[in-house]
Scaffold this active site. Structure first.
Site, PDB file in Angstrom:
ATOM      1  N   SER A 131       1.010  -1.178   0.068  1.00  0.00           N
ATOM      2  CA  SER A 131      -0.059   0.372  -0.376  1.00  0.00           C
ATOM      3  C   SER A 131       0.901   1.002  -0.243  1.00  0.00           C
ATOM      4  O   SER A 131       1.866   1.304   0.210  1.00  0.00           O
ATOM      5  CB  SER A 131      -0.834  -0.331   1.280  1.00  0.00           C
ATOM      6  OG  SER A 131      -2.056   1.195   1.146  1.00  0.00           O
ATOM      7  N   TYR A 144      -1.878  -0.410  11.116  1.00  0.00           N
ATOM      8  CA  TYR A 144      -1.882  -0.861   9.435  1.00  0.00           C
ATOM      9  C   TYR A 144      -0.390  -0.464   9.088  1.00  0.00           C
ATOM     10  O   TYR A 144      -0.222  -0.842   8.316  1.00  0.00           O
ATOM     11  CB  TYR A 144      -3.156  -0.146   8.419  1.00  0.00           C
ATOM     12  CG  TYR A 144      -3.474  -0.280   6.634  1.00  0.00           C
ATOM     13  CD1 TYR A 144      -3.646  -2.222   7.246  1.00  0.00           C
ATOM     14  CD2 TYR A 144      -3.544   0.271   6.615  1.00  0.00           C
ATOM     15  CE1 TYR A 144      -4.235  -2.133   5.883  1.00  0.00           C
ATOM     16  CE2 TYR A 144      -3.954  -0.100   5.377  1.00  0.00           C
ATOM     17  CZ  TYR A 144      -4.515  -0.767   5.089  1.00  0.00           C
ATOM     18  OH  TYR A 144      -4.015  -0.794   3.155  1.00  0.00           O
TER      19      TYR A 144
HETATM   20  N1  LIG Z   1      -8.857  -0.972  -1.284  1.00  0.00           N
HETATM   21  C1  LIG Z   1      -7.428  -0.966  -1.084  1.00  0.00           C
HETATM   22  O1  LIG Z   1      -7.842   0.810  -0.907  1.00  0.00           O
HETATM   23  C2  LIG Z   1      -6.009  -0.553  -0.493  1.00  0.00           C
HETATM   24  C3  LIG Z   1      -5.141   0.051  -0.971  1.00  0.00           C
HETATM   25  C4  LIG Z   1      -4.267  -0.222  -0.981  1.00  0.00           C
HETATM   26  C5  LIG Z   1      -3.413  -1.660  -0.818  1.00  0.00           C
HETATM   27  N2  LIG Z   1      -4.549  -2.815  -0.280  1.00  0.00           N
HETATM   28  C6  LIG Z   1      -4.147  -3.960   0.200  1.00  0.00           C
HETATM   29  O2  LIG Z   1      -4.999  -5.243  -1.220  1.00  0.00           O
HETATM   30  C7  LIG Z   1      -4.834  -5.834  -0.159  1.00  0.00           C
HETATM   31  C8  LIG Z   1      -6.556  -6.306  -0.590  1.00  0.00           C
HETATM   32  O3  LIG Z   1      -7.369  -5.644  -0.060  1.00  0.00           O
HETATM   33  P1  LIG Z   1      -8.813  -5.251  -0.383  1.00  0.00           P
HETATM   34  O4  LIG Z   1      -9.274  -4.106  -0.442  1.00  0.00           O
HETATM   35  O5  LIG Z   1      -8.937  -5.913  -2.211  1.00  0.00           O
HETATM   36  O6  LIG Z   1     -10.106  -5.816   0.483  1.00  0.00           O
HETATM   37  P2  LIG Z   1     -10.488  -7.091   1.116  1.00  0.00           P
HETATM   38  O7  LIG Z   1     -11.864  -6.640  -0.513  1.00  0.00           O
HETATM   39  O8  LIG Z   1     -10.913  -6.926   2.431  1.00  0.00           O
HETATM   40  O9  LIG Z   1      -9.940  -8.371   0.628  1.00  0.00           O
HETATM   41  C9  LIG Z   1      -8.963  -8.786   1.478  1.00  0.00           C
HETATM   42  C10 LIG Z   1      -8.782 -10.241   1.040  1.00  0.00           C
HETATM   43  O10 LIG Z   1      -8.080 -10.114   2.362  1.00  0.00           O
HETATM   44  C11 LIG Z   1      -8.094 -12.248   2.591  1.00  0.00           C
HETATM   45  N3  LIG Z   1      -7.310 -12.041   4.066  1.00  0.00           N
HETATM   46  C12 LIG Z   1      -7.812 -11.549   5.205  1.00  0.00           C
HETATM   47  N4  LIG Z   1      -7.127 -11.601   6.520  1.00  0.00           N
HETATM   48  C13 LIG Z   1      -7.000 -13.144   5.803  1.00  0.00           C
HETATM   49  C14 LIG Z   1      -6.076 -13.952   6.869  1.00  0.00           C
HETATM   50  N5  LIG Z   1      -6.177 -14.053   7.656  1.00  0.00           N
HETATM   51  N6  LIG Z   1      -6.318 -15.298   5.432  1.00  0.00           N
HETATM   52  C15 LIG Z   1      -6.500 -15.314   4.264  1.00  0.00           C
HETATM   53  N7  LIG Z   1      -6.656 -14.608   4.293  1.00  0.00           N
HETATM   54  C16 LIG Z   1      -7.114 -13.699   4.634  1.00  0.00           C
HETATM   55  C17 LIG Z   1     -10.152 -11.893   3.053  1.00  0.00           C
HETATM   56  O11 LIG Z   1     -10.305 -13.350   2.306  1.00  0.00           O
HETATM   57  P3  LIG Z   1     -10.748 -14.698   3.376  1.00  0.00           P
HETATM   58  O12 LIG Z   1     -11.868 -13.147   3.930  1.00  0.00           O
HETATM   59  O13 LIG Z   1     -11.749 -14.826   2.380  1.00  0.00           O
HETATM   60  O14 LIG Z   1      -9.724 -15.064   3.838  1.00  0.00           O
HETATM   61  C18 LIG Z   1      -9.674 -11.171   1.478  1.00  0.00           C
HETATM   62  O15 LIG Z   1      -9.632 -12.281  -0.146  1.00  0.00           O
HETATM   63  C19 LIG Z   1      -4.921  -5.860   1.074  1.00  0.00           C
HETATM   64  O16 LIG Z   1      -3.291  -6.258   1.516  1.00  0.00           O
HETATM   65  C20 LIG Z   1      -4.861  -4.353   1.244  1.00  0.00           C
HETATM   66  O17 LIG Z   1      -4.379  -3.990   2.474  1.00  0.00           O
HETATM   67  C21 LIG Z   1      -6.200  -1.957   0.035  1.00  0.00           C
END
Ligand SMILES: NC(=O)c1ccc[n+]([C@@H]2O[C@H](COP(=O)([O-])OP(=O)(O)OC[C@H]3O[C@@H](n4cnc5c(N)ncnc54)[C@H](OP(=O)(O)O)[C@@H]3O)[C@@H](O)[C@H]2O)c1
Length: 244
Positions: A131, A144
């Protein structure tokens, strides 16, 4: 045709990237905790997708990853998209510690497993979605931002290790700005929110043609460039509050 494992493929950025991999004709190993979501994804292209439920905070996750890779017939790319994040200005210990367990301990557990697999199989590509939040300590989300910085540094370290030892492993650190996924949905409104499909398209570009580090998108790259120049004494005095 590439074989990609996506951990965190059940929603948000990981799910959207998996869908683009399907269109590309790649074979996909999809993982995450929610079996139903994994099954729904597999139903979109049963002949291209293998699934494995796993929780990256648990000790058995590397073993499950290995099983998934075996069913996939090997792995060319590992994409780590698992993560959690919350605003936590009340500094609730449960939120801080859960974030460390998933984005810190769970991240290292899986990256080490992927590294060892790739090293023992003649090289490959490890990409992680960290991120821009790791750029500076964020008062609104301490654990975070700290864990995202750790992810950045960990990949830098492994990249050096792989070169030192001649393992033939490429690394990509993908740093998106705000993306409209369930991770942010619970926390109100965010500025410059990007659609998940746009971010996934950019990720596909770097999976096809690896780059060491990428900020998504260009506006955020410019923003991060200036953000890094803010001295710490000034950063600590800035009142950064988000509309609720
Ligand atoms: N959204 C943003 O603005 C943003 C910006 C920068 C970076 N990111 C990063 O992008 C990545 C994906 O996030 P997203 O925005 O796509 O959010 P999201 O829709 O909440 O997806 C998060 C994913 O992580 C998985 N996950 C969470 N805890 C887990 C665990 N203990 N074991 C295995 N899988 C786990 C979830 O699957 P399950 O719940 O099925 O386990 C889900 O597939 C994250 O690292 C986040 O920090 C997001």
């Amino acid at each position: 045709m590439k074989r990609i494992v996506i951990v965190g493929a059940t929603s948000g950025i990981g799910l959207e990237t998996a869908r683009l991999c399907i269109r590309e004709g790649w074979r996909i190993g999809a993982a995450g905790r929610r079996l139903e979501a994994l099954e729904a994804l597999r139903a979109e292209a049963p002949e291209q997708i293998e699934i494995e439920p796993l929780d990256i905070t648990r000790d058995d996750a590397p073993e499950r990853l290995e099983k998934l890779i075996e069913r996939l017939g090997g792995m060319d790319i590992y994409l780590h998209s698992s993560g959690i994040g919350s605003r936590n200005t009340d500094l609730r210990p449960d939120i801080e510690l859960a974030t460390l367990r998933t984005n810190g301990e769970g991240f290292v557990r899986m990256i080490v497993a992927a590294f060892n697999y790739v090293r023992n199989h003649g090289g490959g590509h490890i990409a992680v979605i960290s991120s821009i939040a790791g750029t500076k300590g964020l008062g609104s989300a301490p654990a975070y931002s700290a864990t995202k910085r750790m992810q950045n540094t960990y990949i830098d370290a492994l990249s050096q290790l792989a070169r030192m030892e001649g393992y033939g492993i490429r690394f990509t650190d993908i740093r998106p700005g705000f993306v409209a996924t369930p991770l942010l949905a619970k926390d109100g409104h965010y500025p410059m929110l990007m659609p998940t499909e746009k971010v996934a398209r950019r990720i596909m570009q770097v999976l096809r043609k690896p780059r060491r580090r990428v900020v998504i998108d260009r506006r955020y790259a410019l923003f991060v460039f200036f953000w890094k120049m803010i001295p710490q004494w000034l950063w600590e005095r800035l009142k950064i509050r988000k509309e609720e």
